[in-house]
Design a protein around this motif. Structure first.
Motif, mmCIF file in Angstrom:
data_model
loop_
_atom_site.group_PDB
_atom_site.id
_atom_site.type_symbol
_atom_site.label_atom_id
_atom_site.label_comp_id
_atom_site.label_asym_id
_atom_site.label_seq_id
_atom_site.Cartn_x
_atom_site.Cartn_y
_atom_site.Cartn_z
ATOM 1 N N ASP A 7 0.819 -1.040 -0.177
ATOM 2 C CA ASP A 7 0.043 -0.094 -0.103
ATOM 3 C C ASP A 7 0.893 1.409 0.119
ATOM 4 O O ASP A 7 0.509 2.207 -0.488
ATOM 5 N N LEU A 8 2.053 1.564 0.638
ATOM 6 C CA LEU A 8 2.920 2.453 0.779
ATOM 7 C C LEU A 8 3.622 2.592 -0.450
ATOM 8 O O LEU A 8 3.775 3.738 -1.047
ATOM 9 N N LEU A 9 3.980 1.684 -1.128
ATOM 10 C CA LEU A 9 4.509 1.685 -2.456
ATOM 11 C C LEU A 9 3.735 2.367 -3.769
ATOM 12 O O LEU A 9 4.059 2.928 -4.418
ATOM 13 N N LYS A 10 2.377 2.018 -3.224
ATOM 14 C CA LYS A 10 1.201 2.640 -4.235
ATOM 15 C C LYS A 10 1.313 4.047 -4.210
ATOM 16 O O LYS A 10 0.989 4.725 -5.059
ATOM 17 N N GLU A 11 1.437 4.487 -2.963
ATOM 18 C CA GLU A 11 1.329 6.013 -2.368
ATOM 19 C C GLU A 11 2.503 6.850 -2.994
ATOM 20 O O GLU A 11 2.537 8.035 -3.124
ATOM 21 N N ILE A 12 3.588 6.121 -3.218
ATOM 22 C CA ILE A 12 5.010 6.931 -3.271
ATOM 23 C C ILE A 12 5.139 7.165 -4.770
ATOM 24 O O ILE A 12 4.878 6.040 -5.613
ATOM 25 N N LYS A 13 5.083 8.407 -5.212
ATOM 26 C CA LYS A 13 5.348 8.678 -6.559
ATOM 27 C C LYS A 13 6.620 8.620 -6.976
ATOM 28 O O LYS A 13 7.881 8.756 -6.251
ATOM 29 N N PRO A 14 7.047 7.956 -8.114
ATOM 30 C CA PRO A 14 8.407 7.752 -8.723
ATOM 31 C C PRO A 14 9.379 8.990 -8.706
ATOM 32 O O PRO A 14 8.983 10.022 -9.007
ATOM 33 N N GLY A 15 10.367 8.766 -7.812
ATOM 34 C CA GLY A 15 11.347 9.707 -7.956
ATOM 35 C C GLY A 15 11.208 10.710 -6.830
ATOM 36 O O GLY A 15 11.807 11.816 -6.531
ATOM 37 N N SER A 16 10.310 10.504 -6.077
ATOM 38 C CA SER A 16 9.759 11.448 -4.848
ATOM 39 C C SER A 16 10.712 11.199 -3.525
ATOM 40 O O SER A 16 10.607 12.053 -2.764
ATOM 41 N N LEU A 17 11.167 9.917 -3.760
ATOM 42 C CA LEU A 17 12.380 9.807 -2.402
ATOM 43 C C LEU A 17 13.530 10.133 -2.848
ATOM 44 O O LEU A 17 14.205 9.966 -3.613
ATOM 45 N N VAL A 18 14.061 11.288 -1.845
ATOM 46 C CA VAL A 18 15.228 11.649 -1.760
ATOM 47 C C VAL A 18 16.263 11.068 -0.963
ATOM 48 O O VAL A 18 17.417 10.846 -1.637
ATOM 49 N N LYS A 19 15.778 10.654 0.276
ATOM 50 C CA LYS A 19 16.766 10.065 1.240
ATOM 51 C C LYS A 19 16.664 8.557 0.774
ATOM 52 O O LYS A 19 15.662 7.951 0.579
ATOM 53 N N PRO A 20 17.636 8.001 1.084
ATOM 54 C CA PRO A 20 17.699 6.571 0.936
ATOM 55 C C PRO A 20 16.895 5.586 1.863
ATOM 56 O O PRO A 20 16.826 6.104 3.148
ATOM 57 N N ILE A 21 16.130 4.852 1.737
ATOM 58 C CA ILE A 21 15.064 4.061 2.881
ATOM 59 C C ILE A 21 15.763 2.876 3.227
ATOM 60 O O ILE A 21 16.359 1.939 2.629
ATOM 61 N N LYS A 22 16.183 2.806 4.538
ATOM 62 C CA LYS A 22 16.914 1.865 5.151
ATOM 63 C C LYS A 22 15.645 0.974 5.886
ATOM 64 O O LYS A 22 14.911 1.634 6.306
ATOM 65 N N PRO A 23 16.228 -0.227 6.215
ATOM 66 C CA PRO A 23 15.291 -0.909 7.067
ATOM 67 C C PRO A 23 15.137 -0.386 8.570
ATOM 68 O O PRO A 23 15.979 0.234 9.149
ATOM 69 N N ALA A 24 13.724 -0.603 8.918
ATOM 70 C CA ALA A 24 13.364 0.023 10.044
ATOM 71 C C ALA A 24 13.166 -0.989 11.020
ATOM 72 O O ALA A 24 12.913 -2.136 10.694
ATOM 73 N N LYS A 25 13.403 -0.778 12.342
ATOM 74 C CA LYS A 25 13.078 -1.739 13.505
ATOM 75 C C LYS A 25 11.993 -1.343 14.281
ATOM 76 O O LYS A 25 11.951 -0.249 14.823
ATOM 77 N N LEU A 26 11.012 -2.078 14.572
ATOM 78 C CA LEU A 26 9.739 -1.667 15.151
ATOM 79 C C LEU A 26 9.802 -2.976 16.363
ATOM 80 O O LEU A 26 10.386 -4.108 16.274
ATOM 81 N N GLN A 27 9.010 -2.561 17.507
ATOM 82 C CA GLN A 27 8.809 -3.304 18.815
ATOM 83 C C GLN A 27 7.143 -3.239 18.745
ATOM 84 O O GLN A 27 6.546 -2.214 18.789
ATOM 85 N N LEU A 28 6.721 -4.592 19.095
ATOM 86 C CA LEU A 28 5.267 -4.429 19.653
ATOM 87 C C LEU A 28 5.128 -5.185 20.533
ATOM 88 O O LEU A 28 5.917 -6.241 21.070
ATOM 89 N N GLU A 29 4.637 -4.298 21.632
ATOM 90 C CA GLU A 29 4.497 -4.977 23.231
ATOM 91 C C GLU A 29 3.137 -5.169 23.619
ATOM 92 O O GLU A 29 2.440 -4.108 23.359
ATOM 93 N N PHE A 30 2.623 -6.308 24.174
ATOM 94 C CA PHE A 30 1.356 -6.649 24.308
ATOM 95 C C PHE A 30 1.219 -6.924 25.770
ATOM 96 O O PHE A 30 2.082 -7.933 26.190
ATOM 97 N N PRO A 31 0.553 -6.086 26.505
ATOM 98 C CA PRO A 31 0.119 -6.675 27.936
ATOM 99 C C PRO A 31 -0.579 -8.113 27.912
ATOM 100 O O PRO A 31 -1.287 -8.222 26.863
ATOM 101 N N ILE A 32 -0.308 -8.720 28.877
ATOM 102 C CA ILE A 32 -0.901 -10.392 28.886
ATOM 103 C C ILE A 32 -2.365 -10.217 28.793
ATOM 104 O O ILE A 32 -3.214 -10.965 28.098
ATOM 105 N N ASP A 33 -2.843 -9.055 29.348
ATOM 106 C CA ASP A 33 -4.678 -9.178 29.607
ATOM 107 C C ASP A 33 -5.033 -8.458 28.120
ATOM 108 O O ASP A 33 -6.272 -7.681 28.482
ATOM 109 N N SER A 34 -4.222 -8.073 27.378
ATOM 110 C CA SER A 34 -4.944 -7.084 26.224
ATOM 111 C C SER A 34 -4.133 -7.527 24.859
ATOM 112 O O SER A 34 -3.085 -8.037 24.724
ATOM 113 N N ASP A 35 -5.039 -7.267 23.695
ATOM 114 C CA ASP A 35 -4.442 -7.916 22.575
ATOM 115 C C ASP A 35 -4.289 -6.486 21.558
ATOM 116 O O ASP A 35 -3.580 -6.603 20.437
ATOM 117 N N VAL A 36 -4.229 -5.442 22.354
ATOM 118 C CA VAL A 36 -3.951 -3.922 21.748
ATOM 119 C C VAL A 36 -2.259 -3.890 22.085
ATOM 120 O O VAL A 36 -1.988 -3.743 23.131
#
Length: 288
Positions: free
Chosen positions: A208-237
């Motif tokens: 979906d993101l690639l569809k929104e990005i126009k060709p040639g609009s990215l000036v900076k090189p895109i690096k791999p990002a690192k994410l963390q998801l933390e779930f409380p035991i009593d929640s699925d959010v």
């Protein structure tokens, strides 16, 4: 991705048979897949039906089972439950997995009175662990055996969220506990399911993101990002944190927003008094 590959393969096989006509040789290694694909063709052609019958008569157990299903449901021919049952039995003589269909007919009372005892016996012959476990869980056709049902469910999980997984979740919700070996098995399946669902979520987000990005609009090189998801035991959010940026704040925010909607239906079995669980993974907008 796997689903797309299977669909592509089925399309190729179906197209090939439409061009060349049914094969009559004994070495038709793709017969089972073709029979499966042909059954669901709309409209079902005479050539497709003849192919399924031909392969069934030549000993392909899955084609024979599919032919039985077509008789049972009236696909391409008048509905004939007795004929379907006879074909399922013939298929079971070749491959015991076909006993599942005879067990299902006994359990549901299709063409015969409901008989849970017979259904259990047939499911056992078919090694249909999930179906057998359900009867054991409910105490149908024999004594209720929750521990036995749990073991069968655990040993028949193939995909996260399948009937066997749901069975494990249902029994755990009643307070049934797992032993150490079962906990390890459950945790391994949980981790595998988490990786698969996260990869799927990431794949759709990236598309979906690639569809929104126009060709040639990215000036900076895109690096791999690192994410963390933390779930409380009593929640699925999840609480989603960006540990390493991709180099583009707009992309980072879009990814954070999408991943905050991620939900996992089951939590892992946590040791001790641990109150939450975390998963860290890399996200890249580019193929790596």
């Amino acid at each position: 991705m796997k689903k797309a590959v299977v669909l592509l393969m089925l399309t190729t096989l179906v197209t090939g048979c439409q061009l060349t006509g049914p094969r009559n040789d004994q070495e038709d290694h793709w017969a089972s897949i073709r029979c499966w694909a042909f059954r669901d063709q709309s409209p079902l052609t005479k050539e497709h039906l003849e192919y399924i019958r031909d392969r069934s008569e030549n000993g392909d157990a899955l084609c024979k089972t599919i032919l039985g299903d077509m008789h049972e449901r009236g696909i391409g021919m008048p509905k004939d439950v007795a004929k379907a049952k006879a074909i399922y039995q013939a298929a079971a003589d070749v491959d015991k997995k076909a006993y599942f269909h005879l067990g299902r007919m006994a359990e549901e009372g299709i063409g015969e009175p409901v008989d849970y005892v017979k259904a259990r016996q047939l499911y056992e012959r078919a090694s249909a662990k999930t179906a057998l476990a359900k009867l054991m869980e409910e105490g149908k056709g024999g004594p209720q055996d929750l521990d036995g049902a749990l073991a069968l469910y655990l040993n028949s999980i193939e995909l996260y969220g399948d009937d066997a997984w749901v069975g494990v979740r249902r029994l755990r919700a009643t307070g049934l506990t797992l032993n150490a070996e079962q906990e390890k098995q459950y945790s391994e399946m949980w981790a595998k399911g988490l990786r698969n669902t996260l990869n799927s979520k990431i794949g759709f987000t990236r598309r979906d993101l690639l569809k929104e990005i126009k060709p040639g609009s990215l000036v900076k090189p895109i690096k791999p990002a690192k994410l963390q998801l933390e779930f409380p035991i009593d929640s699925d959010v999840p609480e989603v944190s960006l540990l390493e940026s991709s180099g583009d704040p707009a992309i980072d925010q879009a990814v954070l927003k999408v991943m905050s909607t991620y939900r996992f239906l089951d939590a892992p079995i946590q040791p001790g008094d641990q109150k939450s669980w975390k998963v860290v993974f890399n996200y890249s907008l580019r193929d790596t």
